[in-house]
Design a protein around this motif. Structure first.
Motif, PDB file in Angstrom:
ATOM      1  N   PRO A 178     -50.628 104.652  41.052  1.00  0.00           N
ATOM      2  CA  PRO A 178     -49.892 103.409  41.282  1.00  0.00           C
ATOM      3  C   PRO A 178     -50.679 102.223  40.736  1.00  0.00           C
ATOM      4  CG  PRO A 178     -50.961 104.109  43.306  1.00  0.00           C
ATOM      5  CD  PRO A 178     -51.246 105.178  42.285  1.00  0.00           C
ATOM      6  N   VAL A 179     -50.011 101.386  39.980  1.00  0.00           N
ATOM      7  CA  VAL A 179     -50.617 100.166  39.436  1.00  0.00           C
ATOM      8  C   VAL A 179     -49.910  98.987  40.105  1.00  0.00           C
ATOM      9  CG1 VAL A 179     -51.034  98.790  37.370  1.00  0.00           C
ATOM     10  CG2 VAL A 179     -51.161 101.293  37.253  1.00  0.00           C
ATOM     11  N   PHE A 180     -50.649  98.247  40.901  1.00  0.00           N
ATOM     12  CA  PHE A 180     -50.036  97.215  41.725  1.00  0.00           C
ATOM     13  C   PHE A 180     -49.840  95.919  40.953  1.00  0.00           C
ATOM     14  CE2 PHE A 180     -52.075 100.023  44.846  1.00  0.00           C
ATOM     15  CZ  PHE A 180     -50.986 100.292  45.658  1.00  0.00           C
ATOM     16  N   ALA A 181     -48.636  95.361  41.075  1.00  0.00           N
ATOM     17  CA  ALA A 181     -48.304  94.093  40.431  1.00  0.00           C
ATOM     18  C   ALA A 181     -48.051  93.031  41.492  1.00  0.00           C
ATOM     19  CB  ALA A 181     -47.074  94.244  39.541  1.00  0.00           C
ATOM     20  N   ASP A 182     -48.271  91.789  41.110  1.00  0.00           N
ATOM     21  CA  ASP A 182     -48.072  90.661  42.004  1.00  0.00           C
ATOM     22  C   ASP A 182     -46.583  90.344  42.125  1.00  0.00           C
ATOM     23  OD1 ASP A 182     -48.903  88.670  43.737  1.00  0.00           O
ATOM     24  OD2 ASP A 182     -50.159  87.630  42.261  1.00  0.00           O
ATOM     25  N   ILE A 183     -46.253  89.442  43.051  1.00  0.00           N
ATOM     26  CA  ILE A 183     -44.888  88.951  43.186  1.00  0.00           C
ATOM     27  C   ILE A 183     -44.680  87.743  42.276  1.00  0.00           C
ATOM     28  CG2 ILE A 183     -44.533  89.842  45.487  1.00  0.00           C
ATOM     29  CD1 ILE A 183     -45.178  87.002  46.551  1.00  0.00           C
ATOM     30  N   THR A 184     -43.437  87.310  42.184  1.00  0.00           N
ATOM     31  CA  THR A 184     -43.084  86.230  41.269  1.00  0.00           C
ATOM     32  C   THR A 184     -43.567  84.875  41.779  1.00  0.00           C
ATOM     33  OG1 THR A 184     -41.150  87.472  40.535  1.00  0.00           O
ATOM     34  CG2 THR A 184     -41.154  85.104  40.094  1.00  0.00           C
ATOM     35  N   SER A 185     -43.313  84.582  43.054  1.00  0.00           N
ATOM     36  CA  SER A 185     -43.685  83.290  43.641  1.00  0.00           C
ATOM     37  C   SER A 185     -43.461  83.352  45.142  1.00  0.00           C
ATOM     38  CB  SER A 185     -42.835  82.157  43.043  1.00  0.00           C
ATOM     39  OG  SER A 185     -41.483  82.282  43.437  1.00  0.00           O
ATOM     40  N   ARG A 186     -43.793  82.266  45.837  1.00  0.00           N
ATOM     41  CA  ARG A 186     -43.498  82.204  47.268  1.00  0.00           C
ATOM     42  C   ARG A 186     -41.997  82.129  47.516  1.00  0.00           C
ATOM     43  NH1 ARG A 186     -47.933  77.944  49.806  1.00  0.00           N
ATOM     44  NH2 ARG A 186     -49.745  78.702  48.624  1.00  0.00           N
ATOM     45  N   GLU A 187     -41.262  81.656  46.526  1.00  0.00           N
ATOM     46  CA  GLU A 187     -39.812  81.556  46.653  1.00  0.00           C
ATOM     47  C   GLU A 187     -39.112  82.851  46.262  1.00  0.00           C
ATOM     48  OE1 GLU A 187     -41.668  79.286  44.912  1.00  0.00           O
ATOM     49  OE2 GLU A 187     -41.679  77.762  46.494  1.00  0.00           O
ATOM     50  N   ASP A 188     -39.762  83.678  45.464  1.00  0.00           N
ATOM     51  CA  ASP A 188     -39.187  84.934  44.969  1.00  0.00           C
ATOM     52  C   ASP A 188     -40.198  86.040  45.222  1.00  0.00           C
ATOM     53  OD1 ASP A 188     -38.260  87.120  43.559  1.00  0.00           O
ATOM     54  OD2 ASP A 188     -37.611  85.968  41.820  1.00  0.00           O
ATOM     55  N   LEU A 189     -39.931  86.864  46.224  1.00  0.00           N
ATOM     56  CA  LEU A 189     -40.895  87.872  46.666  1.00  0.00           C
ATOM     57  C   LEU A 189     -40.747  89.202  45.936  1.00  0.00           C
ATOM     58  CD1 LEU A 189     -40.843  87.192  50.533  1.00  0.00           C
ATOM     59  CD2 LEU A 189     -42.095  86.005  48.712  1.00  0.00           C
ATOM     60  N   THR A 190     -40.008  89.217  44.844  1.00  0.00           N
ATOM     61  CA  THR A 190     -39.878  90.434  44.049  1.00  0.00           C
ATOM     62  C   THR A 190     -40.971  90.500  42.984  1.00  0.00           C
ATOM     63  OG1 THR A 190     -38.341  89.458  42.446  1.00  0.00           O
ATOM     64  CG2 THR A 190     -37.384  90.468  44.430  1.00  0.00           C
ATOM     65  N   ILE A 191     -41.104  91.650  42.375  1.00  0.00           N
ATOM     66  CA  ILE A 191     -42.198  91.930  41.447  1.00  0.00           C
ATOM     67  C   ILE A 191     -42.189  90.960  40.258  1.00  0.00           C
ATOM     68  CG2 ILE A 191     -40.870  93.651  40.149  1.00  0.00           C
ATOM     69  CD1 ILE A 191     -43.487  95.337  40.040  1.00  0.00           C
ATOM     70  N   SER A 192     -43.372  90.518  39.866  1.00  0.00           N
ATOM     71  CA  SER A 192     -43.538  89.553  38.777  1.00  0.00           C
ATOM     72  C   SER A 192     -43.342  90.211  37.416  1.00  0.00           C
ATOM     73  CB  SER A 192     -44.940  88.937  38.842  1.00  0.00           C
ATOM     74  OG  SER A 192     -45.268  88.292  37.638  1.00  0.00           O
ATOM     75  N   ILE A 193     -42.447  89.644  36.626  1.00  0.00           N
ATOM     76  CA  ILE A 193     -42.222  90.160  35.268  1.00  0.00           C
ATOM     77  C   ILE A 193     -43.476  89.982  34.416  1.00  0.00           C
ATOM     78  CG2 ILE A 193     -40.847  89.922  33.176  1.00  0.00           C
ATOM     79  CD1 ILE A 193     -39.414  91.136  35.655  1.00  0.00           C
ATOM     80  N   GLU A 194     -44.108  88.834  34.527  1.00  0.00           N
ATOM     81  CA  GLU A 194     -45.304  88.585  33.728  1.00  0.00           C
ATOM     82  C   GLU A 194     -46.425  89.544  34.091  1.00  0.00           C
ATOM     83  OE1 GLU A 194     -45.349  86.641  31.074  1.00  0.00           O
ATOM     84  OE2 GLU A 194     -43.212  86.419  31.570  1.00  0.00           O
ATOM     85  N   ASP A 195     -46.554  89.873  35.375  1.00  0.00           N
ATOM     86  CA  ASP A 195     -47.612  90.812  35.769  1.00  0.00           C
ATOM     87  C   ASP A 195     -47.272  92.231  35.346  1.00  0.00           C
ATOM     88  OD1 ASP A 195     -50.197  90.874  36.751  1.00  0.00           O
ATOM     89  OD2 ASP A 195     -49.568  91.523  38.750  1.00  0.00           O
ATOM     90  N   ILE A 196     -46.001  92.589  35.352  1.00  0.00           N
ATOM     91  CA  ILE A 196     -45.617  93.896  34.800  1.00  0.00           C
ATOM     92  C   ILE A 196     -46.092  93.996  33.353  1.00  0.00           C
ATOM     93  CG2 ILE A 196     -43.672  95.309  34.017  1.00  0.00           C
ATOM     94  CD1 ILE A 196     -42.118  94.357  36.462  1.00  0.00           C
ATOM     95  N   LYS A 197     -45.820  92.974  32.571  1.00  0.00           N
ATOM     96  CA  LYS A 197     -46.222  92.985  31.155  1.00  0.00           C
ATOM     97  C   LYS A 197     -47.728  93.135  31.012  1.00  0.00           C
ATOM     98  CE  LYS A 197     -42.352  90.081  29.590  1.00  0.00           C
ATOM     99  NZ  LYS A 197     -41.995  88.736  29.046  1.00  0.00           N
ATOM    100  N   ARG A 198     -48.478  92.458  31.882  1.00  0.00           N
ATOM    101  CA  ARG A 198     -49.954  92.526  31.807  1.00  0.00           C
ATOM    102  C   ARG A 198     -50.467  93.917  32.168  1.00  0.00           C
ATOM    103  NH1 ARG A 198     -49.658  87.017  33.753  1.00  0.00           N
ATOM    104  NH2 ARG A 198     -49.520  87.751  35.910  1.00  0.00           N
ATOM    105  N   LYS A 199     -49.751  94.638  33.017  1.00  0.00           N
ATOM    106  CA  LYS A 199     -50.249  95.897  33.556  1.00  0.00           C
ATOM    107  C   LYS A 199     -49.855  97.114  32.724  1.00  0.00           C
ATOM    108  CE  LYS A 199     -52.181  93.777  37.019  1.00  0.00           C
ATOM    109  NZ  LYS A 199     -51.677  93.657  38.377  1.00  0.00           N
ATOM    110  N   ILE A 200     -49.031  96.949  31.720  1.00  0.00           N
ATOM    111  CA  ILE A 200     -48.596  98.090  30.909  1.00  0.00           C
ATOM    112  C   ILE A 200     -49.746  98.591  30.026  1.00  0.00           C
ATOM    113  CG2 ILE A 200     -47.092  98.793  28.995  1.00  0.00           C
ATOM    114  CD1 ILE A 200     -44.941  96.979  30.157  1.00  0.00           C
ATOM    115  N   THR A 201     -49.940  99.906  30.051  1.00  0.00           N
ATOM    116  CA  THR A 201     -50.932 100.570  29.207  1.00  0.00           C
ATOM    117  C   THR A 201     -50.247 101.759  28.523  1.00  0.00           C
ATOM    118  OG1 THR A 201     -51.720 102.272  30.756  1.00  0.00           O
ATOM    119  CG2 THR A 201     -52.633 100.039  31.020  1.00  0.00           C
TER     120      THR A 201
END
Length: 378
Positions: free
Chosen positions: A97-120
């Motif tokens: 499992p590779v953990f990603a951050d959330i989008t913001s305090r207003e949007d508690l779903t997974i961050s698109i930008e962090d998904i992009k950073r975590k791809i290998t």
């Protein structure tokens, strides 16, 4: 403690009781005709081709990963702000499992930008979780998946009948997984559902959920087969007809229940407006949602302050909860943590969940808001 206003209430009445009695009188208690009907009705209501009834959502996530050939050495991007099952199921198949951050305090779903950073090169799948029934950015996630040839498993345990751009959650990715746990929008005690638009995936999961057997005992008892083969290693992840019968009743009630929850949320937004020191996630979302929970995030807070406010609310007879402890902080996942997840870490220490269920009255919502305002100001 007996709360004046509990966190949730079951939407049960005599219909569920009669369903159980009817199933008992049929003398067929394990997976059978009601499970099949539940699969068909749930898939149709969710805009998917196939439904597969499962013992619970964790099992659904596990079988989805297996059916999509996720295995040892692979990486799966998951949110940390989720119930631990979302990450646990990745370990069941030997993947990381590779953990990603959330989008913001207003949007508690997974961050698109962090998904992009975590791809290998080892990344094989993404599991977005639709927090509180509000969709992750599925357009962006599906675009990323297409670009990198990734599978998408929607953890939609919070979102039966919730919508995203006109589609039901769970029907957008390769597989959608739902929970029927006792406090979910659809409650059967334990149980879950997997939906997909792929016959290949659905057929593979049906084998895996029952020991890899080519026919079920109900089929044999009905005369549709007399023998069976075992064609793969599988599990006992079946639902039974007692729960399926309850699930069918709950499904009939679900649209009206969700409409009432939408009204309760409107009352909350009105009542909480003007309370200083809180952020209301998804405040500006307008697509239809299951409104599974009612989260708020405290401003300039930590877990000590959050817990003190929870205690004040409890003293007023209002039950609250926390959704969720950050999964990446659990001891079992420490070897997989690479860096901090600042938004997740803040929210998991500052979030509290207010009561949410269809039977809440406007007066009760007002009382909750007034009690919260006092608790936050102390």
């Amino acid at each position: 403690m007996n709360y004046k206003i509990p966190l949730f209430k079951l939407n049960f009445d005599d219909a569920e009781t009669q369903s159980v009695v009817k199933t008992l009188e049929s003398q067929w208690l394990s997976m059978g005709p009601q499970s099949v009907e539940l699969e068909e009705v749930f898939a149709q209501m969710s805009g998917a081709k196939r439904g597969v009834a499962i013992a619970n959502c964790t099992a659904a996530l596990h079988l989805a990963l297996m059916a999509l050939d996720i295995k040892e050495g692979d990486e799966v991007i998951v949110p940390s702000l989720t119930f631990v099952a979302t990450a646990n199921c990745v370990r069941y198949v030997g993947a990381t499992p590779v953990f990603a951050d959330i989008t913001s305090r207003e949007d508690l779903t997974i961050s698109i930008e962090d998904i992009k950073r975590k791809i290998t090169p080892r990344t094989k799948a993404i599991i977005p979780m639709h927090f509180a029934g509000y969709a992750a950015d599925m357009e962006a996630i599906m675009s990323i998946a297409k670009e990198h040839n990734l599978k998408v498993i929607e953890d939609a345990c919070h979102g039966p009948l919730s919508e995203y751009q006109g589609k039901k959650l769970g029907s957008i990715g390769d597989v959608g997984c739902f929970s029927f746990f006792s406090n979910k929008n659809i409650s059967t005690g334990e149980g879950g559902m997997l939906i997909t638009n792929s016959d290949e995936i659905a057929d593979k999961i049906k084998l895996l959920r029952s020991h890899g057997m080519t026919t079920m005992s109900y089929q044999r008892a009905s005369g549709h087969a007399t023998t069976y083969d075992v064609v793969s290693s599988g599990f006992n992840y079946r639902m039974d007809d007692l729960r399926a019968g309850i699930g069918l009743v709950q499904l009939q009630k679900l649209p009206a229940d969700l409409e009432k929850r939408s009204q309760v949320r409107k009352w909350y937004l009105e009542a909480l407006e003007g309370i200083e020191g809180i952020t209301i996630p998804f405040k500006d979302r307008h697509e239809f949602s299951s409104n599974y929970v009612m989260p708020i995030v405290l401003d300039n807070a930590d877990d000590t302050r959050r817990d003190a406010i929870r205690e004040r609310l409890h003293s007023c007879g209002i039950q609250t909860s926390v959704h969720y402890p950050a999964a990446h902080r659990f001891s079992v996942f420490q070897e997989y943590v690479d860096g901090e997840l600042p938004l997740t870490e803040y929210v998991t220490d500052a979030e509290l969940t207010l009561p949410m269920y269809a039977a809440l009255s406007k007066e009760e919502v007002s009382y909750i808001a007034e009690s919260l305002k006092k608790a936050v100001s102390e």
